[in-house]
Design a protein around this motif. Structure first.
Motif, short mmCIF file in Angstrom:
data_model
loop_
_atom_site.label_atom_id
_atom_site.label_comp_id
_atom_site.label_asym_id
_atom_site.label_seq_id
_atom_site.Cartn_x
_atom_site.Cartn_y
_atom_site.Cartn_z
N GLU A 60 0.83 -1.20 0.00
CA GLU A 60 0.00 0.00 0.00
C GLU A 60 0.86 1.25 0.00
O GLU A 60 1.95 1.28 0.60
N GLN A 61 0.39 2.27 -0.69
CA GLN A 61 1.07 3.56 -0.70
C GLN A 61 0.02 4.66 -0.88
O GLN A 61 -0.73 4.66 -1.87
N GLU A 62 -0.08 5.54 0.10
CA GLU A 62 -1.00 6.67 0.05
C GLU A 62 -2.44 6.26 -0.28
O GLU A 62 -3.13 6.88 -1.08
N GLY A 63 -2.86 5.16 0.34
CA GLY A 63 -4.25 4.73 0.20
C GLY A 63 -4.55 3.82 -0.96
O GLY A 63 -5.65 3.25 -1.05
N ASN A 64 -3.62 3.65 -1.88
CA ASN A 64 -3.78 2.69 -2.97
C ASN A 64 -3.03 1.41 -2.66
O ASN A 64 -2.03 1.42 -1.95
N ARG A 65 -3.50 0.30 -3.20
CA ARG A 65 -2.89 -1.01 -2.91
C ARG A 65 -2.68 -1.80 -4.19
O ARG A 65 -3.53 -1.78 -5.09
N VAL A 66 -1.55 -2.50 -4.24
CA VAL A 66 -1.28 -3.49 -5.29
C VAL A 66 -0.93 -4.80 -4.58
O VAL A 66 -0.23 -4.80 -3.57
N THR A 67 -1.45 -5.91 -5.09
CA THR A 67 -1.36 -7.17 -4.36
C THR A 67 -0.43 -8.17 -5.03
O THR A 67 -0.16 -8.09 -6.24
N ILE A 68 0.05 -9.11 -4.24
CA ILE A 68 0.84 -10.21 -4.80
C ILE A 68 -0.02 -11.07 -5.72
O ILE A 68 0.47 -11.67 -6.67
N ASP A 69 -1.31 -11.09 -5.45
CA ASP A 69 -2.21 -11.97 -6.20
C ASP A 69 -2.27 -11.59 -7.68
O ASP A 69 -2.39 -12.47 -8.54
N ARG A 70 -2.17 -10.31 -7.99
CA ARG A 70 -2.27 -9.94 -9.41
C ARG A 70 -1.04 -10.43 -10.17
O ARG A 70 -1.13 -10.76 -11.36
N ILE A 71 0.09 -10.51 -9.49
CA ILE A 71 1.29 -11.08 -10.12
C ILE A 71 1.08 -12.57 -10.35
O ILE A 71 1.38 -13.11 -11.42
N SER A 72 0.55 -13.25 -9.35
CA SER A 72 0.30 -14.69 -9.46
C SER A 72 -0.66 -15.01 -10.59
O SER A 72 -0.48 -15.99 -11.32
N ARG A 73 -1.72 -14.20 -10.73
CA ARG A 73 -2.68 -14.47 -11.79
C ARG A 73 -2.03 -14.33 -13.17
O ARG A 73 -2.32 -15.10 -14.08
N MET A 74 -1.17 -13.33 -13.33
CA MET A 74 -0.47 -13.16 -14.60
C MET A 74 0.49 -14.30 -14.89
O MET A 74 0.75 -14.64 -16.04
N MET A 75 1.01 -14.92 -13.82
CA MET A 75 1.93 -16.05 -13.97
C MET A 75 1.20 -17.38 -14.06
O MET A 75 1.84 -18.42 -14.23
N ASN A 76 -0.13 -17.35 -13.87
CA ASN A 76 -0.93 -18.57 -13.86
C ASN A 76 -0.45 -19.53 -12.78
O ASN A 76 -0.29 -20.73 -12.99
N THR A 77 -0.23 -18.97 -11.60
CA THR A 77 0.23 -19.78 -10.47
C THR A 77 -0.48 -19.31 -9.20
O THR A 77 -1.45 -18.56 -9.25
#
Length: 382
Positions: free
Chosen positions: A346-363
């Motif tokens: 999270e940074q300044e109220g926005n969030r990026v997750t590990i899950d979106r990386i996993s979905r792109m990797m199909n894992t």
């Protein structure tokens, strides 16, 4: 000192582990929690996470190997440590030296351990692994193939102290009818084996079968321990999978990297190996000091993966390199060398997750987390 030299790093919120543990314990009632910290606690640092859990009252830990167990022991963890996998015979002595609990994976393996212990006049502690359908390791105990006598044989080996029995779910994450039928039958088989031992006058010891999804989809089954791992870290294997019970988990990981350079490129100029990104207009590019050697997989190149800079989302462009990657920051004012980019967190109220990386990797998130390189420092959250 280490933090000052870091180009990319993980920040771990150890305080949030207490919150996640309490969420698990609320669901599991009197079932105790075994802290699974194998694979460096799913990539986030086995020893500091184990110490945090110990200080929160966890009295049993699970690891994959004898070397992982020794790391905990030498780091000050004195509680019970179960080795969930195989220990080679040349390291049997370490089980006794470090007072470890070994999984008894088969009748033959248990007899080897017993022979070793007899020769050394020692006792080896362990839990019997029962195979109720994973078909990986363990004493077979499935319809049409139940090695019932092997259970009794192992419990009665004179130089082994069998302190528990456990099994494992392969499809506890699936709420479909077939998967639920399979998992419920595994529970029945597990209980059948325990009943057999009791009928033979044998105390089965500690009983445990539930992994993280076994907890989330089946709740308290009344066994002695459950075995969450990823749940301490505030996440599941796949955010898109629904579960029967919903815990208020909070992620403990933030993955960051410094900006090393900011520059403008002209329309028609390309970025990174292979020239897979070609600018269609003047574009401001920030180079981040993190790459696939750090665990940010090259597989997610050119898929629209976003990171956070100044609290805003910036899309990665071009192929991810071994030690670096590039982001389009044209619409973000003030980005400069030394800025912190958030890859996960999270940074300044926005969030990026590990899950979106996993979905792109199909894992699954388990693999993505355990791919985080050892060269990334794991630092306490600021």
């Amino acid at each position: 000192m280490l933090e000052a030299y870091s180009r990319a790093w993980c920040e771990i919120d150890y305080d949030t582990i207490e919150h996640n543990l309490k969420e698990i314990q609320k669901l599991m009632n009197k079932t105790k929690v075994m802290g699974i910290v194998k694979a460096n606690a799913y990539g986030l640092g086995a020893l500091p996470i184990a110490k945090t859990l110990r200080d929160l009252g966890i009295d049993y830990f699970g690891v994959s190997s004898v070397d992982e167990a020794i790391e905990l022991r030498e780091g000050g963890i004195q509680e019970n440590i179960l080795i969930l996998g195989y220990t080679p015979p040349e390291h049997f002595s370490k089980l006794v030296e470090y007072d470890l609990v070994q999984s008894f994976l088969s009748e033959e393996y248990a007899k080897k351990l017993n022979d070793f212990a007899k020769a050394k006049d020692v006792v080896v502690r362990g839990h019997l692994k029962l195979d109720t359908g994973m078909n990986r390791i363990g004493i077979p105990f499935q319809d049409g193939h139940k090695e019932i006598e092997a259970l009794k044989t192992i419990y009665e080996l004179p130089y082994l102290r069998v302190e528990g029995i456990f099994s494992h779910f392969p499809v506890s994450d699936d709420l479909g009818q077939d998967a639920r039928r399979f998992t419920k039958h595994q529970i029945e088989l597990f209980e059948e084996a325990i009943s057999y031992l009791k009928e033979e006058g044998i105390d089965p010891g500690l009983r445990h079968i539930q992994n993280s999804y076994g907890i989330l989809n089946y709740g308290d089954l009344g066994f002695d321990y459950c075995r969450p791992g990823l749940l301490f870290n505030g996440m599941t294997s796949d955010d898109s999978i629904d579960t029967a019970y919903h815990l208020g988990l909070k992620p403990i990981l933030t993955l960051k990297a410094n900006v090393s350079l900011v520059k403008w490129i002209k329309a028609g100029e390309s970025v990174s190996y292979g020239r897979h990104f070609v600018a269609q207009k003047p574009t401001k590019v920030a180079t981040l000091s993190i790459g696939y050697a750090d665990g940010l997989s090259r597989l997610v190149s050119n898929q629209g993966l976003e990171v956070l800079l100044h609290g805003k989302k910036a899309k990665l462009i071009g192929n991810i390199c071994m030690d670096q990657c590039m982001a389009d920051v044209t619409e973000i004012e003030g980005v400069q060398e030394g800025d912190e980019a958030v890859i996960v967190g999270e940074q300044e109220g926005n969030r990026v997750t590990i899950d979106r990386i996993s979905r792109m990797m199909n894992t699954i998130n388990n693999e993505t987390l355990t791919s985080l390189a050892s060269r990334l420092p794991r630092l306490p959250k600021k």
